[in-house]
Motif scaffolding. Sequence first.
Motif, PDB file in Angstrom:
ATOM      1  N   UNK A   4     -43.644  67.007  82.742  1.00  0.00           N
ATOM      2  CA  UNK A   4     -42.323  66.417  82.530  1.00  0.00           C
ATOM      3  C   UNK A   4     -41.677  66.897  81.229  1.00  0.00           C
ATOM      4  N   UNK A   5     -42.016  68.089  80.808  1.00  0.00           N
ATOM      5  CA  UNK A   5     -41.442  68.669  79.596  1.00  0.00           C
ATOM      6  C   UNK A   5     -40.923  70.076  79.920  1.00  0.00           C
ATOM      7  N   UNK A   6     -39.660  70.311  79.601  1.00  0.00           N
ATOM      8  CA  UNK A   6     -39.028  71.573  79.961  1.00  0.00           C
ATOM      9  C   UNK A   6     -38.196  72.098  78.792  1.00  0.00           C
ATOM     10  N   UNK A   7     -38.126  73.413  78.714  1.00  0.00           N
ATOM     11  CA  UNK A   7     -37.219  74.078  77.788  1.00  0.00           C
ATOM     12  C   UNK A   7     -36.005  74.535  78.596  1.00  0.00           C
ATOM     13  N   UNK A   8     -34.855  73.977  78.278  1.00  0.00           N
ATOM     14  CA  UNK A   8     -33.620  74.317  78.989  1.00  0.00           C
ATOM     15  C   UNK A   8     -32.803  75.277  78.144  1.00  0.00           C
ATOM     16  N   UNK A   9     -32.416  76.383  78.754  1.00  0.00           N
ATOM     17  CA  UNK A   9     -31.450  77.286  78.134  1.00  0.00           C
ATOM     18  C   UNK A   9     -30.099  77.017  78.772  1.00  0.00           C
TER      19      UNK A   9
END
Length: 227
Positions: A89-94
Amino acid sequence: MAVAPFLWILVPALVALLIGAGLFLGRGGPRDINGRKQFRLRPLRRLVGLLILALAMVSGLLGGSLYQFHRLTTDQPVASISLEQQGERQYLITCQLEGQPPRQFRVQGDQWQIDARVVRWQLPALLAGVPPLYRMDRLSGRYEDPVAEQSQPRTVYPLGDTRAPDLATLKRSFPTWLPFVDVQFGSGAYMPMFDGARYRVFLDPRGALFVRPDGQATTDGLKQRGW
């Protein structure tokens, strides 16, 4: 060529500022022995100049706030989103807004959400064909399960310039001075997060946000998740 909406307000505000300053600070009265006008503030002229200066200042704040908004005439691409999973449940969004460099945000949750603020005009500006304006507001994470939404960490990031004057605050403070602006309108859209997903975000002419998958891999991933 269409005139930017904020210029409709800033140019008259500048003119009012000059007139108000001239009335408030202008020299008047008899001349001295050297032929120069003696400085004298006449009460009525000073009051009128002060009122015009106050109007110019409020108009300048409104024009400065509208400067951040963009015209909305057709389905408008406003952002592109790509995701890279960093953990559960952890994401890096660009996130790349139109006309701006990409920015990265660490978001927690099952879905990402993007919000925009839309300015809709009231009469008579609406009859004059003045197009709606928009400004991207924030990017956040959300959870599919409402229970998790109440207990799990939330992440939210501003996308606009929070230092600029806020139109809603100005309208509440000066309701009779901003008769043609309606800012009580917002729009948001959310989609699932998974590794490698890519999206395009659009606004339609009525100010509604919608999202399309960007590429077949994302389309297939959404189908697998029941979207």
